[in-house]
Design an enzyme around this catalytic site. Sequence first.
Site, PDB file in Angstrom:
ATOM      1  CB  THR A 153      89.489   6.794 -30.274  1.00 11.01           C
ATOM      2  OG1 THR A 153      88.371   7.666 -30.426  1.00 11.01           O
ATOM      3  CG2 THR A 153      90.776   7.568 -30.405  1.00 11.01           C
ATOM      4  CD1 TRP A 183      92.968   8.833 -26.789  1.00 14.82           C
ATOM      5  CD2 TRP A 183      92.830   9.401 -24.640  1.00 14.82           C
ATOM      6  NE1 TRP A 183      94.080   9.557 -26.471  1.00 14.82           N
ATOM      7  CE2 TRP A 183      94.013   9.916 -25.160  1.00 14.82           C
ATOM      8  CE3 TRP A 183      92.526   9.622 -23.285  1.00 14.82           C
ATOM      9  CZ2 TRP A 183      94.919  10.638 -24.391  1.00 14.82           C
ATOM     10  CZ3 TRP A 183      93.417  10.343 -22.523  1.00 14.82           C
ATOM     11  CH2 TRP A 183      94.594  10.846 -23.074  1.00 14.82           C
ATOM     12  CB  ILE A 184      87.721   3.198 -24.349  1.00 12.61           C
ATOM     13  CG1 ILE A 184      88.490   2.984 -25.669  1.00 12.61           C
ATOM     14  CG2 ILE A 184      86.291   2.698 -24.425  1.00 12.61           C
ATOM     15  CD1 ILE A 184      87.983   3.784 -26.863  1.00 12.61           C
ATOM     16  CB  ALA A 264      77.145  10.524 -28.090  1.00 12.45           C
ATOM     17  CD  GLN A 301      80.756  50.720 -15.794  1.00  7.78           C
ATOM     18  OE1 GLN A 301      81.565  50.718 -16.714  1.00  7.78           O
ATOM     19  NE2 GLN A 301      80.016  51.765 -15.513  1.00  7.78           N
ATOM     20  CG  MET A 359      83.958  36.871 -12.702  1.00  2.53           C
ATOM     21  SD  MET A 359      82.195  36.946 -12.999  1.00  2.53           S
ATOM     22  CE  MET A 359      81.629  37.888 -11.583  1.00  2.53           C
ATOM     23  CD  GLU A 385      80.553  11.723 -28.044  1.00  2.00           C
ATOM     24  OE1 GLU A 385      80.007  11.597 -29.165  1.00  2.00           O
ATOM     25  OE2 GLU A 385      80.197  11.130 -27.025  1.00  2.00           O
TER      26      GLU A 385
HETATM   27  P1  TGC Z   1      82.856  10.144 -44.654  1.00  2.41           P
HETATM   28  O1  TGC Z   1      83.396   9.577 -45.919  1.00  2.41           O
HETATM   29  O2  TGC Z   1      82.422  11.554 -44.599  1.00  2.41           O
HETATM   30  O3  TGC Z   1      81.640   9.243 -44.157  1.00  2.41           O
HETATM   31  C1  TGC Z   1      81.710   7.820 -44.105  1.00  2.41           C
HETATM   32  C2  TGC Z   1      80.278   7.311 -44.086  1.00  2.41           C
HETATM   33  O4  TGC Z   1      79.638   7.761 -42.884  1.00  2.41           O
HETATM   34  C3  TGC Z   1      78.519   8.606 -43.202  1.00  2.41           C
HETATM   35  N1  TGC Z   1      78.514   9.684 -42.211  1.00  2.41           N
HETATM   36  C4  TGC Z   1      77.621   9.752 -41.232  1.00  2.41           C
HETATM   37  N2  TGC Z   1      76.563   8.978 -40.957  1.00  2.41           N
HETATM   38  C5  TGC Z   1      75.835   9.310 -39.884  1.00  2.41           C
HETATM   39  N3  TGC Z   1      76.133  10.347 -39.096  1.00  2.41           N
HETATM   40  C6  TGC Z   1      77.191  11.140 -39.338  1.00  2.41           C
HETATM   41  N4  TGC Z   1      77.474  12.158 -38.507  1.00  2.41           N
HETATM   42  C7  TGC Z   1      77.991  10.861 -40.447  1.00  2.41           C
HETATM   43  N5  TGC Z   1      79.115  11.419 -40.979  1.00  2.41           N
HETATM   44  C8  TGC Z   1      79.407  10.688 -42.071  1.00  2.41           C
HETATM   45  C9  TGC Z   1      78.769   9.074 -44.616  1.00  2.41           C
HETATM   46  O5  TGC Z   1      77.580   9.432 -45.261  1.00  2.41           O
HETATM   47  C10 TGC Z   1      79.415   7.862 -45.230  1.00  2.41           C
HETATM   48  O6  TGC Z   1      78.401   6.916 -45.467  1.00  2.41           O
HETATM   49  P2  TGC Z   1      78.499   5.904 -46.729  1.00  2.41           P
HETATM   50  O7  TGC Z   1      77.192   5.169 -46.750  1.00  2.41           O
HETATM   51  O8  TGC Z   1      78.713   6.770 -47.945  1.00  2.41           O
HETATM   52  O9  TGC Z   1      79.678   5.020 -46.465  1.00  2.41           O
HETATM   53  O10 TGC Z   1      83.906   9.846 -43.510  1.00  2.41           O
HETATM   54  P3  TGC Z   1      85.375  10.377 -43.300  1.00  2.41           P
HETATM   55  O11 TGC Z   1      86.273   9.200 -43.163  1.00  2.41           O
HETATM   56  O12 TGC Z   1      85.728  11.412 -44.357  1.00  2.41           O
HETATM   57  O13 TGC Z   1      85.295  11.077 -41.836  1.00  2.41           O
HETATM   58  C11 TGC Z   1      84.455  12.128 -41.608  1.00  2.41           C
HETATM   59  C12 TGC Z   1      84.690  12.728 -40.187  1.00  2.41           C
HETATM   60  C13 TGC Z   1      86.094  13.269 -40.054  1.00  2.41           C
HETATM   61  C14 TGC Z   1      83.710  13.861 -40.027  1.00  2.41           C
HETATM   62  C15 TGC Z   1      84.429  11.696 -39.107  1.00  2.41           C
HETATM   63  O14 TGC Z   1      85.223  10.612 -39.215  1.00  2.41           O
HETATM   64  C16 TGC Z   1      84.464  12.254 -37.717  1.00  2.41           C
HETATM   65  O15 TGC Z   1      83.443  12.681 -37.206  1.00  2.41           O
HETATM   66  N6  TGC Z   1      85.659  12.252 -37.002  1.00  2.41           N
HETATM   67  C17 TGC Z   1      85.707  12.568 -35.586  1.00  2.41           C
HETATM   68  C18 TGC Z   1      85.893  11.284 -34.813  1.00  2.41           C
HETATM   69  C19 TGC Z   1      85.068  11.235 -33.574  1.00  2.41           C
HETATM   70  O16 TGC Z   1      84.150  11.998 -33.351  1.00  2.41           O
HETATM   71  N7  TGC Z   1      85.375  10.275 -32.733  1.00  2.41           N
HETATM   72  C20 TGC Z   1      84.630  10.087 -31.534  1.00  2.41           C
HETATM   73  C21 TGC Z   1      85.037   8.827 -30.830  1.00  2.41           C
HETATM   74  S1  TGC Z   1      83.887   8.337 -29.593  1.00  2.41           S
HETATM   75  C22 TGC Z   1      84.098   9.430 -28.342  1.00  2.41           C
HETATM   76  O17 TGC Z   1      84.826  10.379 -28.399  1.00  2.41           O
HETATM   77  C23 TGC Z   1      83.292   9.157 -27.148  1.00  2.41           C
HETATM   78  S2  TGC Z   1      83.588  10.191 -25.806  1.00  2.41           S
HETATM   79  C24 TGC Z   1      82.248   9.727 -24.913  1.00  2.41           C
HETATM   80  C25 TGC Z   1      82.104  10.374 -23.608  1.00  2.41           C
HETATM   81  O18 TGC Z   1      82.931  10.083 -22.696  1.00  2.41           O
HETATM   82  O19 TGC Z   1      81.105  11.126 -23.452  1.00  2.41           O
HETATM   83  P1  FAD Z   2      93.976  13.860 -33.316  1.00  2.00           P
HETATM   84  O1  FAD Z   2      92.972  13.272 -34.230  1.00  2.00           O
HETATM   85  O2  FAD Z   2      95.369  13.352 -33.380  1.00  2.00           O
HETATM   86  O3  FAD Z   2      93.962  15.415 -33.424  1.00  2.00           O
HETATM   87  C1  FAD Z   2      95.025  16.260 -32.949  1.00  2.00           C
HETATM   88  C2  FAD Z   2      94.716  17.691 -33.417  1.00  2.00           C
HETATM   89  O4  FAD Z   2      94.732  17.734 -34.849  1.00  2.00           O
HETATM   90  C3  FAD Z   2      93.333  18.176 -33.004  1.00  2.00           C
HETATM   91  O5  FAD Z   2      93.395  19.535 -32.646  1.00  2.00           O
HETATM   92  C4  FAD Z   2      92.494  18.017 -34.262  1.00  2.00           C
HETATM   93  O6  FAD Z   2      91.405  18.926 -34.323  1.00  2.00           O
HETATM   94  C5  FAD Z   2      93.529  18.304 -35.332  1.00  2.00           C
HETATM   95  N1  FAD Z   2      93.193  17.691 -36.611  1.00  2.00           N
HETATM   96  C6  FAD Z   2      93.062  16.370 -36.912  1.00  2.00           C
HETATM   97  N2  FAD Z   2      92.722  16.201 -38.190  1.00  2.00           N
HETATM   98  C7  FAD Z   2      92.615  17.445 -38.724  1.00  2.00           C
HETATM   99  C8  FAD Z   2      92.258  17.946 -40.025  1.00  2.00           C
HETATM  100  N3  FAD Z   2      91.913  17.131 -41.029  1.00  2.00           N
HETATM  101  N4  FAD Z   2      92.270  19.272 -40.221  1.00  2.00           N
HETATM  102  C9  FAD Z   2      92.574  20.132 -39.203  1.00  2.00           C
HETATM  103  N5  FAD Z   2      92.915  19.723 -37.969  1.00  2.00           N
HETATM  104  C10 FAD Z   2      92.922  18.398 -37.737  1.00  2.00           C
HETATM  105  N6  FAD Z   2      86.974   7.597 -28.125  1.00  2.00           N
HETATM  106  C11 FAD Z   2      86.174   6.496 -28.219  1.00  2.00           C
HETATM  107  O7  FAD Z   2      86.153   5.818 -29.236  1.00  2.00           O
HETATM  108  N7  FAD Z   2      85.404   6.116 -27.157  1.00  2.00           N
HETATM  109  C12 FAD Z   2      85.373   6.797 -25.988  1.00  2.00           C
HETATM  110  O8  FAD Z   2      84.635   6.425 -25.056  1.00  2.00           O
HETATM  111  C13 FAD Z   2      86.222   7.947 -25.856  1.00  2.00           C
HETATM  112  N8  FAD Z   2      86.306   8.609 -24.664  1.00  2.00           N
HETATM  113  C14 FAD Z   2      87.230   9.610 -24.507  1.00  2.00           C
HETATM  114  C15 FAD Z   2      87.450  10.160 -23.239  1.00  2.00           C
HETATM  115  C16 FAD Z   2      88.424  11.140 -23.070  1.00  2.00           C
HETATM  116  C17 FAD Z   2      88.681  11.687 -21.700  1.00  2.00           C
HETATM  117  C18 FAD Z   2      89.154  11.626 -24.187  1.00  2.00           C
HETATM  118  C19 FAD Z   2      90.177  12.712 -24.023  1.00  2.00           C
HETATM  119  C20 FAD Z   2      88.942  11.080 -25.430  1.00  2.00           C
HETATM  120  C21 FAD Z   2      87.989  10.049 -25.610  1.00  2.00           C
HETATM  121  N9  FAD Z   2      87.832   9.425 -26.858  1.00  2.00           N
HETATM  122  C22 FAD Z   2      87.020   8.323 -26.974  1.00  2.00           C
HETATM  123  C23 FAD Z   2      88.699   9.776 -27.977  1.00  2.00           C
HETATM  124  C24 FAD Z   2      88.322  11.075 -28.681  1.00  2.00           C
HETATM  125  O9  FAD Z   2      87.194  10.903 -29.474  1.00  2.00           O
HETATM  126  C25 FAD Z   2      89.548  11.527 -29.485  1.00  2.00           C
HETATM  127  O10 FAD Z   2      90.504  11.984 -28.565  1.00  2.00           O
HETATM  128  C26 FAD Z   2      89.198  12.605 -30.494  1.00  2.00           C
HETATM  129  O11 FAD Z   2      88.357  12.113 -31.507  1.00  2.00           O
HETATM  130  C27 FAD Z   2      90.453  13.226 -31.124  1.00  2.00           C
HETATM  131  O12 FAD Z   2      91.356  12.260 -31.550  1.00  2.00           O
HETATM  132  P2  FAD Z   2      92.926  12.346 -31.127  1.00  2.00           P
HETATM  133  O13 FAD Z   2      92.959  12.534 -29.651  1.00  2.00           O
HETATM  134  O14 FAD Z   2      93.588  11.166 -31.702  1.00  2.00           O
HETATM  135  O15 FAD Z   2      93.420  13.664 -31.776  1.00  2.00           O
END
Ligand code: TGC
Ligand code: FAD
Length: 406
Positions: A153, A183-184, A264, A301, A359, A385
């Site tokens: 991110t 946000w890491i 994850a 209830q 509750m 995630e």
């Molecule tokens: P898109 O064009 O759909 O896909 C790009 C390429 O990726 C492949 N792909 C996947 N591969 C494996 N697993 C998946 N779940 C996959 N989803 C897509 C896809 O086939 C393609 O491959 P290729 O070979 O054709 O290039 O990608 P997009 O840019 O349209 O984005 C799709 C979207 C929005 C679903 C994705 O970017 C997404 O999941 N966004 C959410 C971001 C997110 O989850 N960030 C998390 C950051 S890490 C974090 O939050 C850690 S918190 C940890 C903690 O404290 O516990």
């Molecule tokens: P945004 O992407 O700006 O989203 C804002 C709002 O818009 C959300 O409600 C979203 O659902 C909505 N939105 C966005 N796009 C669309 C769409 N196309 N259609 C409809 N609605 C949409 N990231 C890492 O890489 N590593 C980590 O270790 C990690 N740890 C984290 C720990 C904490 C405590 C937190 C809060 C976050 C962490 N993150 C980490 C980041 C996390 O993955 C992002 O916060 C998350 O993916 C959302 O991104 P954003 O906060 O930029 O929200």
Amino acid sequence: MPHFPNKEEKIHRSAKQDLFQAPDFYAIDDLLSEEHKLIRDSVRDWVKKDVSPIIEDCAQRNIFPRHIIKGMADAGAFGPQLPAEYGCGGLDYIAYGLIMQEIERGDSGMRSTASVQGSLVMYPIYKFGSEEQRKKYLPKLASGEMMGCFGLTEPDHGSNPAGMVTHFKDMGDHYLLNGAKMWISNAPFADIAVVWAKNEEGKVRGLIVERGMEGFTTPETHNKWSLRASATGELVFDNVRVPKENLLPGVEGLKGPLTCLNSARYGISWGVIGAAMDCYDSAVRYSKERHQFGRPIGGFQLQQKKLAEMLTEITKAQLLCWRLGHLMNEGKATPAQISLAKRNNVDMALHIAREARQMHGGMGITGEYPLMRHMMNLESVITYEGTHDIHLLILGMEITGENAFV
Ligand code: TGC
Ligand code: FAD
């Protein structure tokens, strides 16, 4: 400076006994092996002994209890699903899920530490790293001697990581990395960071960045109301020279980080059942102890409705995870199936935390009970995630074939 307890600042150990008992309404234990139950019970015991007594103090004072890393590693929480030859657990995905469930029963921030280490740092090194990288990092990460974080991110690119601007240039004998991640989890204390950045062709690649590399800093994020016992920070890269051998050779493109997220997100689906069970358990006990209008509140209830619905939702989530775990073991789980479980179960847990909080009446807002802490933590879990809405869109695309992201 990151806020970790030092010698002068002792973490307070509560004398209150952790009386947690897990609900198992559909005898799901019968679906688990003896090994699964042994692992689950040993992590549950460790959480009762080492997490529950300190977690309230840590969350209230916004302290990451760094001393807990060793116990977490000994409990098998770091890379349980990765092969034993690299010092990891060599267990299946059901065992992995149960470990996440028990740790998050203690606190979502503690589970964050474990899932980042196992699924977002060790997994990419195992899956996409060279044999040298596996041997160099995995045993130390499994034992907790080394801790890692995962940088995807960015300040302007959260839900849409494809837009990332962090980039690196090939300088001949090294790469030059510039940009910032936000946000890491684990960043303020991590020894290494798995960082996703674009190369000169705009392709996303993974780099292992080590603490101490010049130009690499990890400022802590302050003022969180959620995951207060977990350390969150930024990763800042100002002309960081990264050795070429630190590039993960096995993957190119966004599928690299997204593949790690599958693992994850699966762990979170189990983890949040733990948080929900803790809230439910507390609510059942309170409903029997607390009297109003001359009888236990559990006799009304409206309170019974809340408890019955909580148990129903926990049981459904348990069955969902059990089945998903088997699909993971068989290598058949799809990203959309994982999205369904992450989205459903986090929402379920957050709803239960809110209901259980109500509750407990006024007591529910105090640190005497774990409800507000779970509730606030789950606000992060429903965001990271992939947000609740992003997972809905992933499912929508799976169902219709239409991409509603853009
Ligand atoms: P898109 O064009 O759909 O896909 C790009 C390429 O990726 C492949 N792909 C996947 N591969 C494996 N697993 C998946 N779940 C996959 N989803 C897509 C896809 O086939 C393609 O491959 P290729 O070979 O054709 O290039 O990608 P997009 O840019 O349209 O984005 C799709 C979207 C929005 C679903 C994705 O970017 C997404 O999941 N966004 C959410 C971001 C997110 O989850 N960030 C998390 C950051 S890490 C974090 O939050 C850690 S918190 C940890 C903690 O404290 O516990
Ligand atoms: P945004 O992407 O700006 O989203 C804002 C709002 O818009 C959300 O409600 C979203 O659902 C909505 N939105 C966005 N796009 C669309 C769409 N196309 N259609 C409809 N609605 C949409 N990231 C890492 O890489 N590593 C980590 O270790 C990690 N740890 C984290 C720990 C904490 C405590 C937190 C809060 C976050 C962490 N993150 C980490 C980041 C996390 O993955 C992002 O916060 C998350 O993916 C959302 O991104 P954003 O906060 O930029 O929200």
